[in-house]
Design a protein around this motif. Structure first.
Motif, PDB file in Angstrom:
ATOM      1  N   GLU A   1       0.946   2.826 -11.800  1.00  0.00           N
ATOM      2  CA  GLU A   1       0.132   1.861 -11.053  1.00  0.00           C
ATOM      3  C   GLU A   1       0.979   0.637 -10.711  1.00  0.00           C
ATOM      4  O   GLU A   1       1.720   0.125 -11.548  1.00  0.00           O
ATOM      5  CB  GLU A   1      -1.061   1.441 -11.917  1.00  0.00           C
ATOM      6  CG  GLU A   1      -1.966   0.442 -11.260  1.00  0.00           C
ATOM      7  CD  GLU A   1      -3.078  -0.025 -12.182  1.00  0.00           C
ATOM      8  OE1 GLU A   1      -3.946  -0.758 -11.689  1.00  0.00           O
ATOM      9  OE2 GLU A   1      -3.073   0.307 -13.382  1.00  0.00           O
TER      10      GLU A   1
ATOM     11  N   GLU B   1       0.835  -1.210   0.000  1.00  0.00           N
ATOM     12  CA  GLU B   1       0.000   0.000   0.000  1.00  0.00           C
ATOM     13  C   GLU B   1       0.867   1.256   0.000  1.00  0.00           C
ATOM     14  O   GLU B   1       0.575   2.220  -0.704  1.00  0.00           O
ATOM     15  CB  GLU B   1      -0.964   0.000   1.184  1.00  0.00           C
ATOM     16  CG  GLU B   1      -2.065  -1.026   1.067  1.00  0.00           C
ATOM     17  CD  GLU B   1      -2.807  -0.943  -0.262  1.00  0.00           C
ATOM     18  OE1 GLU B   1      -3.199   0.176  -0.677  1.00  0.00           O
ATOM     19  OE2 GLU B   1      -2.988  -1.999  -0.903  1.00  0.00           O
TER      20      GLU B   1
ATOM     21  N   ILE C   1       4.816  -2.785 -12.464  1.00  0.00           N
ATOM     22  CA  ILE C   1       4.316  -1.422 -12.565  1.00  0.00           C
ATOM     23  C   ILE C   1       3.915  -1.157 -14.006  1.00  0.00           C
ATOM     24  O   ILE C   1       4.488  -1.712 -14.940  1.00  0.00           O
ATOM     25  CB  ILE C   1       5.355  -0.388 -12.078  1.00  0.00           C
ATOM     26  CG1 ILE C   1       6.669  -0.489 -12.843  1.00  0.00           C
ATOM     27  CG2 ILE C   1       5.596  -0.530 -10.587  1.00  0.00           C
ATOM     28  CD1 ILE C   1       7.705   0.553 -12.460  1.00  0.00           C
ATOM     29  N   ARG C   2       2.895  -0.311 -14.166  1.00  0.00           N
ATOM     30  CA  ARG C   2       2.471   0.058 -15.508  1.00  0.00           C
ATOM     31  C   ARG C   2       1.995   1.506 -15.497  1.00  0.00           C
ATOM     32  O   ARG C   2       1.479   1.999 -14.496  1.00  0.00           O
ATOM     33  CB  ARG C   2       1.404  -0.872 -16.045  1.00  0.00           C
ATOM     34  CG  ARG C   2       0.087  -0.818 -15.328  1.00  0.00           C
ATOM     35  CD  ARG C   2      -0.922  -1.740 -15.959  1.00  0.00           C
ATOM     36  NE  ARG C   2      -2.084  -1.865 -15.077  1.00  0.00           N
ATOM     37  CZ  ARG C   2      -2.954  -2.822 -15.139  1.00  0.00           C
ATOM     38  NH1 ARG C   2      -2.817  -3.775 -16.023  1.00  0.00           N
ATOM     39  NH2 ARG C   2      -3.980  -2.858 -14.319  1.00  0.00           N
ATOM     40  N   GLY C   3       2.208   2.130 -16.605  1.00  0.00           N
ATOM     41  CA  GLY C   3       1.820   3.526 -16.762  1.00  0.00           C
ATOM     42  C   GLY C   3       2.520   4.110 -17.971  1.00  0.00           C
ATOM     43  O   GLY C   3       3.445   3.512 -18.529  1.00  0.00           O
TER      44      GLY C   3
ATOM     45  N   VAL D   1       0.790  -3.251  -9.679  1.00  0.00           N
ATOM     46  CA  VAL D   1      -0.155  -4.364  -9.775  1.00  0.00           C
ATOM     47  C   VAL D   1       0.499  -5.608  -9.199  1.00  0.00           C
ATOM     48  O   VAL D   1       1.655  -5.910  -9.500  1.00  0.00           O
ATOM     49  CB  VAL D   1      -0.554  -4.617 -11.248  1.00  0.00           C
ATOM     50  CG1 VAL D   1      -1.548  -5.760 -11.350  1.00  0.00           C
ATOM     51  CG2 VAL D   1      -1.098  -3.355 -11.880  1.00  0.00           C
TER      52      VAL D   1
ATOM     53  N   ALA E   1       1.984   6.197  -7.180  1.00  0.00           N
ATOM     54  CA  ALA E   1       0.803   6.926  -7.666  1.00  0.00           C
ATOM     55  C   ALA E   1       1.122   8.406  -7.851  1.00  0.00           C
ATOM     56  O   ALA E   1       0.539   9.066  -8.728  1.00  0.00           O
ATOM     57  CB  ALA E   1      -0.360   6.753  -6.698  1.00  0.00           C
TER      58      ALA E   1
ATOM     59  N   ARG F   1       2.358   1.520  -3.495  1.00  0.00           N
ATOM     60  CA  ARG F   1       1.333   1.981  -4.438  1.00  0.00           C
ATOM     61  C   ARG F   1       1.142   3.494  -4.335  1.00  0.00           C
ATOM     62  O   ARG F   1       1.045   4.191  -5.346  1.00  0.00           O
ATOM     63  CB  ARG F   1       0.010   1.262  -4.191  1.00  0.00           C
ATOM     64  CG  ARG F   1      -0.030  -0.112  -4.767  1.00  0.00           C
ATOM     65  CD  ARG F   1      -1.404  -0.734  -4.651  1.00  0.00           C
ATOM     66  NE  ARG F   1      -1.415  -1.995  -5.368  1.00  0.00           N
ATOM     67  CZ  ARG F   1      -2.069  -3.071  -4.954  1.00  0.00           C
ATOM     68  NH1 ARG F   1      -2.780  -3.031  -3.843  1.00  0.00           N
ATOM     69  NH2 ARG F   1      -2.029  -4.180  -5.660  1.00  0.00           N
ATOM     70  N   SER F   2       1.084   3.997  -3.118  1.00  0.00           N
ATOM     71  CA  SER F   2       0.930   5.440  -2.919  1.00  0.00           C
ATOM     72  C   SER F   2       2.143   6.186  -3.438  1.00  0.00           C
ATOM     73  O   SER F   2       2.017   7.257  -4.060  1.00  0.00           O
ATOM     74  CB  SER F   2       0.743   5.758  -1.436  1.00  0.00           C
ATOM     75  OG  SER F   2      -0.387   5.121  -0.931  1.00  0.00           O
TER      76      SER F   2
END
Length: 138
Positions: free
Chosen positions: A67, A55, A79-81, A69, A62, A58-59
């Motif tokens: 993102e 978590e 990670i993807r983006g 996953v 972000a 992820r933050s």
């Protein structure tokens, strides 16, 4: 978010930082990796660090629009983006990876009970030739 990180011990902060750097550099972490010396699969401490602090990670990502996953079935965190720039493979390397994936899928779909896939360089080159992916054979 930073309060969470600062609440960790010094050793945990270093481990989480190293795991984040590795995840960002190679864009994925595997739960198990193959160790050539022992000739068997071993668990990845970086994967478990990321999983334990998922978590927070992820933050953290972000903020950059990335993102994180987790796919527990495959034992994978990635990670993807749009902002991700992983190491790029050459066209030839990409073709070989895709052909290896094709051979793997074909052999795993057969009725074989083996979890190992064996192939030869000539079989790989034949597949590349049969799909006409290259103008000339390497």
């Amino acid at each position: 978010m930073i309060d969470y990180y600062e609440a960790l011990s010094g050793a945990e902060q270093v481990q989480v930082s190293e795991s984040i750097r590795l995840l960002y550099r190679q864009t994925f972490l595997l739960e198990r990796t193959y160790d050539r010396k022992s000739k068997r699969y071993q668990t990845s401490p970086e994967f478990y660090q990321c999983s334990q602090h998922l978590e927070f990670i992820r933050s953290y990502f972000a903020i950059m629009g990335i993102e994180v996953v987790e796919n527990s079935q495959l034992g994978l965190i990635y990670i993807r983006g749009e902002q991700i720039v992983g190491e790029k493979l050459s066209k030839l390397a990409t073709l070989y990876v895709l052909i290896l994936k094709l051979i793997y899928d074909e052999q795993m779909s057969s009725v074989s009970t083996s979890v190992n896939v064996v192939t030869t360089l000539s079989e790989i080159n034949e597949k590349i030739g049969s799909y006409r992916l290259l103008k000339k054979q390497p």
